[in-house]
Design a protein around this motif. Structure first.
Motif, PDB file in Angstrom:
ATOM      1  N   GLY A   1     103.629  39.593  66.171  1.00 54.67           N
ATOM      2  CA  GLY A   1     102.672  39.545  65.074  1.00 54.67           C
ATOM      3  C   GLY A   1     101.248  39.459  65.585  1.00 54.67           C
ATOM      4  N   ILE A   2     100.377  40.232  64.955  1.00 49.12           N
ATOM      5  CA  ILE A   2      98.947  40.192  65.255  1.00 49.12           C
ATOM      6  C   ILE A   2      98.205  40.070  63.926  1.00 49.12           C
ATOM      7  N   GLY A   3      96.916  39.814  63.973  1.00 47.46           N
ATOM      8  CA  GLY A   3      96.132  39.743  62.744  1.00 47.46           C
ATOM      9  C   GLY A   3      96.636  38.664  61.817  1.00 47.46           C
ATOM     10  N   ASP A   4      97.002  39.050  60.575  1.00 44.86           N
ATOM     11  CA  ASP A   4      97.430  38.094  59.558  1.00 44.86           C
ATOM     12  C   ASP A   4      98.923  37.802  59.589  1.00 44.86           C
ATOM     13  N   ALA A   5      99.668  38.415  60.479  1.00 44.49           N
ATOM     14  CA  ALA A   5     101.107  38.140  60.573  1.00 44.49           C
ATOM     15  C   ALA A   5     101.316  36.687  61.016  1.00 44.49           C
ATOM     16  N   GLN A   6     102.212  35.998  60.339  1.00 44.76           N
ATOM     17  CA  GLN A   6     102.411  34.575  60.587  1.00 44.76           C
ATOM     18  C   GLN A   6     103.589  34.320  61.531  1.00 44.76           C
ATOM     19  N   ALA A   7     103.451  33.262  62.308  1.00 47.69           N
ATOM     20  CA  ALA A   7     104.479  32.921  63.287  1.00 47.69           C
ATOM     21  C   ALA A   7     105.835  32.694  62.628  1.00 47.69           C
ATOM     22  N   ALA A   8     105.848  32.009  61.479  1.00 46.55           N
ATOM     23  CA  ALA A   8     107.118  31.722  60.806  1.00 46.55           C
ATOM     24  C   ALA A   8     107.832  33.007  60.403  1.00 46.55           C
ATOM     25  N   THR A   9     107.060  34.012  59.999  1.00 47.11           N
ATOM     26  CA  THR A   9     107.660  35.288  59.609  1.00 47.11           C
ATOM     27  C   THR A   9     108.233  36.005  60.818  1.00 47.11           C
ATOM     28  N   MET A  10     107.515  36.000  61.934  1.00 48.79           N
ATOM     29  CA  MET A  10     108.020  36.646  63.146  1.00 48.79           C
ATOM     30  C   MET A  10     109.319  35.983  63.622  1.00 48.79           C
TER      31      MET A  10
END
Length: 225
Positions: free
Chosen positions: A153-162
């Motif tokens: 994930g980069i930018g607005d991608a969240q760690a929990a989602t990854m």
């Protein structure tokens, strides 16, 4: 019994092509070119891999069908468009991966568990609907050709989602705060290439394994939750 031609690792790159990636289209294109050329420069490695490139936004579009990079001459062309629909990704892979594996086996190859490298700069715009096809894809009972998924994930991608997307916690990464997104994209592709090369090196050994290199300026997602 037909002779086995060899053992292959099918590898898929899922690249976010949503509108927010527009400022970084050059880095995305350059990264894909670098990946393809890097594999072409290593024919012994490329012989053990089959590479597919898919772009996703509102839907999934094929930028490079699963190919032998020793003979493939075309390069993936990125097209920026739409939103960030994760559901479309996993719906697509549910049909695509089993079909590709069946085809490769029909060509006389043994096939390792496929691997998916997922790169996104945003949160899914389809809410939580992506979780159902993702769960089916990653359940070997329902999908025998279930892939390993590495999520970055980069930018607005969240760690929990990854962490939800990746099939193992150590396969989930996010760029460090303040990291330039264009640079993060470049480092994603450098790590991806190195991972494929290292993994291919192990495939004729007594202990074949998937090697996953953490991109520079990224951290493990589990450390950020």
């Amino acid at each position: 019994m037909a002779e086995i031609k060899g053992v292959l690792l099918p590898a898929y790159v899922l690249a976010d092509e949503s509108g927010s990636m527009a400022p970084y289209v050059q880095e995305l294109s350059d990264g894909l070119v670098s990946l393809c050329e890097g594999l072409r420069a290593e024919p012994m490695i490329a012989a053990k891999l089959r590479l597919g490139v898919l772009g996703f936004s509102d839907d999934v579009q094929v930028r490079l069908p699963v190919a032998d990079m020793r003979t493939e001459t075309s390069l993936p062309q990125v097209v920026i468009r739409g939103l960030t629909n994760y559901e479309a990704v996993f719906d697509d892979l549910l049909g695509r991966i089993p079909t590709d594996v069946q085809w490769l086996r029909g060509e006389g190859y043994r096939v390792h568990r496929p691997v998916v490298f997922f790169l996104s700069d945003g949160q899914p715009t389809d809410g939580g609907t992506w979780r159902k096809p993702h769960a089916k894809l990653t359940d070997k009972g329902q999908t025998p050709t279930s892939p390993n998924i590495i999520a970055c994930g980069i930018g607005d991608a969240q760690a929990a989602t990854m962490l939800e997307v990746a099939t193992r916690p150590e396969f989930a990464f996010v760029s460090k705060p303040g990291t330039d997104i264009g640079q993060a994209i470049s480092e994603f592709f450098q790590a991806l290439t190195a991972s494929l090369v290292a993994s291919a090196h192990t495939h004729n050994s007594a202990n074949p394994q998937l090697v996953v290199n953490k991109p520079d300026q990224f951290t493990m997602a589990i450390d950020e939750v």
